[in-house]
Design a protein around this motif. Structure first.
Motif, PDB file in Angstrom:
ATOM      1  N   GLY A 351       0.804  -1.227   0.000  1.00 48.63           N
ATOM      2  CA  GLY A 351       0.000   0.000   0.000  1.00 48.63           C
ATOM      3  C   GLY A 351       0.832   1.270   0.000  1.00 48.63           C
ATOM      4  O   GLY A 351       0.300   2.369   0.242  1.00 48.63           O
ATOM      5  N   ARG A 352       2.117   1.149  -0.290  1.00 48.34           N
ATOM      6  CA  ARG A 352       2.970   2.339  -0.297  1.00 48.34           C
ATOM      7  C   ARG A 352       2.740   3.179  -1.549  1.00 48.34           C
ATOM      8  O   ARG A 352       2.755   2.669  -2.663  1.00 48.34           O
ATOM      9  N   SER A 353       2.554   4.476  -1.366  1.00 47.53           N
ATOM     10  CA  SER A 353       2.603   5.407  -2.483  1.00 47.53           C
ATOM     11  C   SER A 353       4.032   5.926  -2.559  1.00 47.53           C
ATOM     12  O   SER A 353       4.590   6.400  -1.575  1.00 47.53           O
ATOM     13  N   ILE A 354       4.635   5.822  -3.729  1.00 47.64           N
ATOM     14  CA  ILE A 354       6.032   6.214  -3.896  1.00 47.64           C
ATOM     15  C   ILE A 354       6.147   7.686  -4.305  1.00 47.64           C
ATOM     16  O   ILE A 354       7.218   8.263  -4.286  1.00 47.64           O
ATOM     17  N   GLN A 355       5.027   8.326  -4.651  1.00 46.66           N
ATOM     18  CA  GLN A 355       5.051   9.671  -5.201  1.00 46.66           C
ATOM     19  C   GLN A 355       5.523  10.711  -4.186  1.00 46.66           C
ATOM     20  O   GLN A 355       5.046  10.775  -3.056  1.00 46.66           O
ATOM     21  N   ARG A 356       6.465  11.548  -4.619  1.00 42.66           N
ATOM     22  CA  ARG A 356       6.898  12.698  -3.816  1.00 42.66           C
ATOM     23  C   ARG A 356       5.843  13.805  -3.881  1.00 42.66           C
ATOM     24  O   ARG A 356       5.117  13.920  -4.875  1.00 42.66           O
ATOM     25  N   PRO A 357       5.773  14.681  -2.877  1.00 44.92           N
ATOM     26  CA  PRO A 357       4.846  15.819  -2.941  1.00 44.92           C
ATOM     27  C   PRO A 357       5.208  16.749  -4.100  1.00 44.92           C
ATOM     28  O   PRO A 357       6.392  16.920  -4.424  1.00 44.92           O
ATOM     29  N   TYR A 358       4.204  17.341  -4.740  1.00 45.22           N
ATOM     30  CA  TYR A 358       4.452  18.283  -5.827  1.00 45.22           C
ATOM     31  C   TYR A 358       3.610  19.548  -5.665  1.00 45.22           C
ATOM     32  O   TYR A 358       3.372  20.305  -6.608  1.00 45.22           O
TER      33      TYR A 358
END
Length: 530
Positions: A351-358
């Motif tokens: 369930g990990r989201s790998i996306q960095r904040p943008y």
């Protein structure tokens, strides 16, 4: 001086980041799309009304295509960093980049002293059939000159590429004689597997540069070939791999995972949750597996590394990956342009989201990669501890993190080898490429005596001779005195020369077999498989 050293180390990485920003990261091409035209709706929008007014009332002629393109570009800036508009020409190039092939004549070239030199001829390809050789100089295509300072790589490609089956009449110079060669263009493969070879009797190495439409097929061929040679341990190198088609990464993960294990799932506001699971017996479900990543490993690379890390299937070595967890689909518009639109986020099996904040904008988002150098993250393992997000626990109890890329299990710092500012001229002038090309042509019979790339990498015995000739070349062509290098700098540069030389004969297999001898990440991977 310190600033110069930092620039020297980081400049190649910054160039790579720019490339990553423009790469096609999506996993599916929606070639038809549902749109009959981006601005065509049942009820005119204010934007359509404005375009109509400009068309009918404006004082001067104006390109409405340019206006529409500009308007779309402006809209895309309000979305995430990976939703992008491609004008018609760029759209074609973006699709070609991940198709795994293009129509052309089957050569690699480089421009030395304003002349196109053939540096590689694809075996069995159109140019090989027509009799072209490494060392030929192409001076014209269909009577259009390719000589002079104004000749660019894009112009050369424009002339030599063309529809499969069409003819390109090349005017070439060989052994100081001018002759014409008729080449019938064909489909030219663009390999995504850069290298695949045995490091030792049981450890294999595969290097993948991107996930194209043919990557899984190439990967399987490489995997089967290595297994026939006795491989039961694999080092899979995804460093610098900016992604591509996600389904290719899923198929690869399936070869490493047993049962019906979850590989990745996607979900978005307008996209229902969709799970992708292992569905067939894999070729390499057992055996030690190491995945290499760095700050330029993104998207599909992170899907693959994340799935294998979540299931305790692989050891991840290197540095924190890019942090791109958004899924794009590409939609073609009526004028041949296209929109690559983010439609969902992907999540690892845990369930990990790998996306960095943008949320701070595209500029800040892209500069975060370079910030990792200046804040010491790529240099010191301890700096990674402050950058992880939410913790997750794998079946074996190993802690992994989400919210900003894949954190490696074992950190290896970036190579900080630098050269004096005066030496940098040989890197920026193309002097190294031109020297190695000439050296290969002069010494080809000697190079051809080696049985294969492994034999060459282990037994090449002309290092001193080549180095001495290069010192003279650098002094005469670039006014660079290489005697100022220390022992470490000279060794590193010599190794690079040998790698480039190996590439002329054995392509990237030869290149990576030489470079990997002194690679700290490879050394750590070998330590782990033992």
């Amino acid at each position: 001086m310190m600033g110069n050293k930092k620039l020297q180390v980081w400049l190649p990485l910054l160039f790579s980041v720019v490339l990553i920003a423009g790469m096609f990261f999506g996993y599916k091409l929606n070639k038809g799309g549902n749109s009959k035209g981006f601005f065509k709706t049942s009820r005119p929008t204010s934007l359509q009304e404005a375009l109509d007014l400009i068309r009918s009332k404006y004082v001067d002629p104006v390109s409405l295509d340019s206006l529409q393109g500009g308007a779309i570009q402006e809209m895309m800036t309000e979305l995430d960093p990976h939703s992008v508009y491609f004008p018609p020409v760029e759209s074609k190039e973006a699709i070609e980049d991940l198709q795994g092939n293009f129509d052309g004549i089957g050569v690699e070239f480089n421009v030395f002293t304003d002349t196109v030199n053939v540096t590689y001829v694809l075996p069995g390809g159109p140019s090989d059939v027509a009799g072209l050789r490494i060392g030929d100089k192409i001076v014209a295509v269909n009577d259009s000159s390719l000589v002079g300072a104004g000749v660019t790589n894009s112009k050369i490609r424009e002339f030599i590429r063309g529809k499969s089956g069409s003819s390109a009449v090349l005017t070439i110079v060989r052994d100081a004689k001018v002759q014409k060669v008729n080449v019938k263009r064909g489909s030219i493969p663009v390999p995504s597997v850069d290298a695949a070879y045995m490091i030792n009797a049981k450890t294999g190495y595969i290097k993948l540069n991107k996930f194209t439409a043919t990557s899984y097929e190439e990967f399987m061929q490489a995997l089967e070939d290595l297994q026939k040679q006795g491989m039961n341990e694999l080092i899979y190198d995804l460093r610098g791999n900016g992604g591509g088609f996600m389904n290719e990464a899923i198929d690869m993960a399936d070869e490493f995972l047993d049962g019906d294990k979850l590989i990745v799932y996607t979900e978005g506001v307008n996209s229902k949750k969709r799970e992708y699971r292992a569905k067939r017996p894999g070729l390499f479900e057992k055996g030690k597996l190491v995945i290499l990543i760095d700050e330029l490993s993104a998207s599909a690379s992170e899907v693959l590394a994340g799935a294998l890390q979540d299931w305790d299937r692989a050891t991840i070595i290197g540095r924190r990956s890019f942090g791109k967890g958004l899924v794009q689909e590409q939609y073609e518009l009526s004028d041949g342009s296209a929109i690559r639109l983010t439609v969902a986020r992907y999540y690892s099996p845990l369930g990990r989201s790998i996306q960095r904040p943008y949320d701070k904008g595209k500029k800040v988002y892209m500069e975060e990669i370079s910030e990792r150098y200046y804040n010491g993250e790529v240099l010191y393992a301890d700096s990674n501890k402050v950058n992880h997000g939410k913790e997750y626990k794998t079946p074996s109890g190993h802690i992994v993190y989400g919210g900003g890329g894949i954190m490696p299990d074992y950190f290896v710092p970036i190579d900080t080898s630098t050269y004096p500012v005066s030496i940098n001229r040989i890197f920026t002038s193309g002097s190294i490429n031109s020297f190695v090309y000439s050296y290969y042509l002069k010494n080809r019979p000697v190079i051809d005596q080696y049985k294969n790339a492994t034999d060459y990498a282990q037994h090449f015995n002309q290092s001193s001779q080549m180095w001495n000739e290069f010192v003279q070349h650098a002094a005469s062509k670039d006014s660079v005195n290489l005697s100022t290098l220390n022992a470490k700098q000279q060794q590193t540069l010599q190794r690079r020369l040998e790698a480039f030389l190996g590439r002329f004969r054995w392509r990237n297999n030869g290149y990576y077999q030489v470079l990997n001898h002194d690679d700290a990440v490879i050394a750590k991977a070998m330590e782990m498989v033992k």
